[in-house]
Design a protein around this motif. Structure first.
Motif, PDB file in Angstrom:
ATOM      1  N   ASN A   7     -33.959  34.479  73.943  1.00 30.47           N
ATOM      2  CA  ASN A   7     -32.669  34.207  74.577  1.00 30.47           C
ATOM      3  C   ASN A   7     -32.379  32.710  74.551  1.00 30.47           C
ATOM      4  OD1 ASN A   7     -32.210  36.896  75.079  1.00 30.47           O
ATOM      5  ND2 ASN A   7     -33.140  36.819  77.105  1.00 30.47           N
ATOM      6  N   THR A   8     -33.400  31.899  74.811  1.00 28.34           N
ATOM      7  CA  THR A   8     -33.192  30.456  74.726  1.00 28.34           C
ATOM      8  C   THR A   8     -32.964  30.057  73.272  1.00 28.34           C
ATOM      9  OG1 THR A   8     -35.572  30.053  74.618  1.00 28.34           O
ATOM     10  CG2 THR A   8     -34.537  29.902  76.782  1.00 28.34           C
ATOM     11  N   LEU A   9     -33.631  30.738  72.356  1.00 22.58           N
ATOM     12  CA  LEU A   9     -33.423  30.449  70.937  1.00 22.58           C
ATOM     13  C   LEU A   9     -32.036  30.890  70.484  1.00 22.58           C
ATOM     14  CD1 LEU A   9     -36.944  31.343  69.527  1.00 22.58           C
ATOM     15  CD2 LEU A   9     -35.982  29.075  69.941  1.00 22.58           C
ATOM     16  N   ALA A  10     -31.519  31.978  71.061  1.00 26.64           N
ATOM     17  CA  ALA A  10     -30.152  32.398  70.739  1.00 26.64           C
ATOM     18  C   ALA A  10     -29.158  31.351  71.237  1.00 26.64           C
ATOM     19  CB  ALA A  10     -29.855  33.764  71.356  1.00 26.64           C
ATOM     20  N   ALA A  15     -25.508  26.854  70.312  1.00 33.85           N
ATOM     21  CA  ALA A  15     -25.052  25.570  70.842  1.00 33.85           C
ATOM     22  C   ALA A  15     -25.477  24.364  70.018  1.00 33.85           C
ATOM     23  CB  ALA A  15     -25.557  25.406  72.279  1.00 33.85           C
ATOM     24  N   ASP A  16     -26.613  24.456  69.311  1.00 31.05           N
ATOM     25  CA  ASP A  16     -27.142  23.241  68.691  1.00 31.05           C
ATOM     26  C   ASP A  16     -27.669  23.462  67.279  1.00 31.05           C
ATOM     27  OD1 ASP A  16     -27.552  20.493  68.812  1.00 31.05           O
ATOM     28  OD2 ASP A  16     -29.606  20.699  69.521  1.00 31.05           O
ATOM     29  N   LYS A  89     -27.095  18.514  64.333  1.00 32.90           N
ATOM     30  CA  LYS A  89     -27.562  19.810  64.826  1.00 32.90           C
ATOM     31  C   LYS A  89     -28.726  20.300  63.975  1.00 32.90           C
ATOM     32  CE  LYS A  89     -23.302  21.408  66.928  1.00 32.90           C
ATOM     33  NZ  LYS A  89     -22.421  22.562  67.092  1.00 32.90           N
ATOM     34  N   HIS A  90     -29.479  21.283  64.524  1.00 28.58           N
ATOM     35  CA  HIS A  90     -30.585  21.891  63.774  1.00 28.58           C
ATOM     36  C   HIS A  90     -30.061  22.531  62.495  1.00 28.58           C
ATOM     37  CE1 HIS A  90     -33.676  21.761  66.953  1.00 28.58           C
ATOM     38  NE2 HIS A  90     -32.660  21.899  67.780  1.00 28.58           N
ATOM     39  N   LEU A  91     -30.870  22.514  61.461  1.00 32.44           N
ATOM     40  CA  LEU A  91     -30.542  23.249  60.247  1.00 32.44           C
ATOM     41  C   LEU A  91     -30.889  24.719  60.461  1.00 32.44           C
ATOM     42  CD1 LEU A  91     -31.985  20.797  57.576  1.00 32.44           C
ATOM     43  CD2 LEU A  91     -29.584  21.129  58.205  1.00 32.44           C
ATOM     44  N   PRO A  92     -30.116  25.643  59.904  1.00 31.15           N
ATOM     45  CA  PRO A  92     -30.409  27.070  60.086  1.00 31.15           C
ATOM     46  C   PRO A  92     -31.808  27.465  59.611  1.00 31.15           C
ATOM     47  CG  PRO A  92     -28.232  26.794  59.124  1.00 31.15           C
ATOM     48  CD  PRO A  92     -28.874  25.437  59.157  1.00 31.15           C
ATOM     49  N   VAL A  93     -32.270  26.875  58.513  1.00 31.73           N
ATOM     50  CA  VAL A  93     -33.588  27.225  57.995  1.00 31.73           C
ATOM     51  C   VAL A  93     -34.690  26.789  58.966  1.00 31.73           C
ATOM     52  CG1 VAL A  93     -33.943  25.142  56.595  1.00 31.73           C
ATOM     53  CG2 VAL A  93     -35.017  27.291  55.918  1.00 31.73           C
ATOM     54  N   MET A  94     -34.489  25.683  59.655  1.00 37.72           N
ATOM     55  CA  MET A  94     -35.477  25.228  60.633  1.00 37.72           C
ATOM     56  C   MET A  94     -35.579  26.221  61.787  1.00 37.72           C
ATOM     57  SD  MET A  94     -36.715  22.390  59.450  1.00 37.72           S
ATOM     58  CE  MET A  94     -37.225  21.109  60.558  1.00 37.72           C
ATOM     59  N   LEU A  95     -34.446  26.706  62.259  1.00 38.85           N
ATOM     60  CA  LEU A  95     -34.463  27.682  63.347  1.00 38.85           C
ATOM     61  C   LEU A  95     -35.026  29.020  62.865  1.00 38.85           C
ATOM     62  CD1 LEU A  95     -33.879  28.281  66.277  1.00 38.85           C
ATOM     63  CD2 LEU A  95     -31.529  28.855  65.636  1.00 38.85           C
ATOM     64  N   ASP A 154     -29.386  20.236  76.884  1.00 39.14           N
ATOM     65  CA  ASP A 154     -29.654  18.813  77.115  1.00 39.14           C
ATOM     66  C   ASP A 154     -31.140  18.500  77.236  1.00 39.14           C
ATOM     67  OD1 ASP A 154     -26.930  18.302  77.089  1.00 39.14           O
ATOM     68  OD2 ASP A 154     -26.742  18.596  79.261  1.00 39.14           O
ATOM     69  N   ASN A 155     -31.937  19.458  77.749  1.00 39.78           N
ATOM     70  CA  ASN A 155     -33.367  19.190  77.926  1.00 39.78           C
ATOM     71  C   ASN A 155     -34.237  20.037  76.995  1.00 39.78           C
ATOM     72  OD1 ASN A 155     -33.500  21.770  79.017  1.00 39.78           O
ATOM     73  ND2 ASN A 155     -34.349  21.132  80.962  1.00 39.78           N
ATOM     74  N   GLN A 156     -33.650  20.512  75.901  1.00 37.97           N
ATOM     75  CA  GLN A 156     -34.375  21.431  75.025  1.00 37.97           C
ATOM     76  C   GLN A 156     -35.657  20.828  74.459  1.00 37.97           C
ATOM     77  OE1 GLN A 156     -32.431  22.510  71.342  1.00 37.97           O
ATOM     78  NE2 GLN A 156     -31.143  20.698  71.464  1.00 37.97           N
ATOM     79  N   GLN A 157     -35.667  19.551  74.139  1.00 39.17           N
ATOM     80  CA  GLN A 157     -36.871  18.941  73.581  1.00 39.17           C
ATOM     81  C   GLN A 157     -38.022  19.017  74.582  1.00 39.17           C
ATOM     82  OE1 GLN A 157     -35.321  19.139  70.701  1.00 39.17           O
ATOM     83  NE2 GLN A 157     -36.608  17.482  70.031  1.00 39.17           N
ATOM     84  N   VAL A 158     -37.736  18.655  75.798  1.00 41.35           N
ATOM     85  CA  VAL A 158     -38.761  18.695  76.845  1.00 41.35           C
ATOM     86  C   VAL A 158     -39.172  20.141  77.119  1.00 41.35           C
ATOM     87  CG1 VAL A 158     -39.215  18.200  79.287  1.00 41.35           C
ATOM     88  CG2 VAL A 158     -37.973  16.541  77.887  1.00 41.35           C
TER      89      VAL A 158
END
Length: 189
Positions: A7-10, A15-16, A89-95, A154-158
């Motif tokens: 869900n967080t990945l969705a 969003a990013d 933003k993230h590349l689709p292949v990375m996700l 906003d805090n996804q990295q952490v």
């Protein structure tokens, strides 16, 4: 198996992630299908690998260590992919790779856990033991439902960094205990 985290990945996908690839906009929901597709493609590969390794294959606790490690790495991959992307933003292949790496970990945990549960359970309690086995992911999903409240774009990295490091930390703890656990398994691999 890892129902709450996708869900967080969705949310991350929507969003990013740059969903525009060569003029085609990928629906964010398509990323949810990667796990199922990866299971279909990788399950036979994993089964072949365990069969090919035969007696040399890792023990069940070691497979669990590998599973936790890959799941942890999948979360850290989010952090790395954002580091590579920078302000973009993230590349689709990375996700997509996040889901594939997570699936490798899932395939080292779920079918192996189901198999060893039935092997270790007394025959008259095999069904109850399977029920108890499924209680562990249910508890994990309950915990995940609480932890996911801490997530925001906003805090996804952490967030992904802490979840990834904590998961790898659990893998290290399990690795340290694997020989002791193996002794309690009385010859079941």
């Amino acid at each position: 198996m890892f129902e709450q985290q996708p869900n967080t990945l969705a949310n991350l996908a929507e969003a990013d992630t740059d969903l525009n690839v060569l003029g085609f906009v990928i629906p964010a929901s398509w990323f949810q299908s990667i796990n199922s597709l990866a299971i279909i493609l990788l399950a036979p590969v994993m089964a072949w690998l365990w069969t090919k390794l035969g007696e040399r294959q890792p023990s069940t606790p070691q497979k669990f260590v590998g599973g936790l490690f890959f799941v942890g790495v999948s979360f850290l991959w989010v952090v790395l992919s954002k580091f590579v992307a920078g302000d973009e933003k993230h590349l689709p292949v990375m996700l997509a790779l996040v889901f594939v790496i997570m699936t490798v970990g899932e395939l080292m945990l779920s079918p192996v856990g189901l198999s060893v549960s039935t092997k270790l359970a007394p025959k008259v309690f095999a069904s109850q033991t399977m029920g108890l086995y499924f209680l562990a992911p249910a508890m994990g999903q309950g915990l995940g439902a609480q932890v996911v409240k801490l997530y925001s774009v906003d805090n996804q990295q952490v967030y992904f960094g802490i979840v990834g490091v904590a998961t790898i930390g659990c893998a290290v703890l399990l690795l340290l205990a694997s020989k002791t656990i193996k002794r309690y398994m009385h010859g079941v691999n």
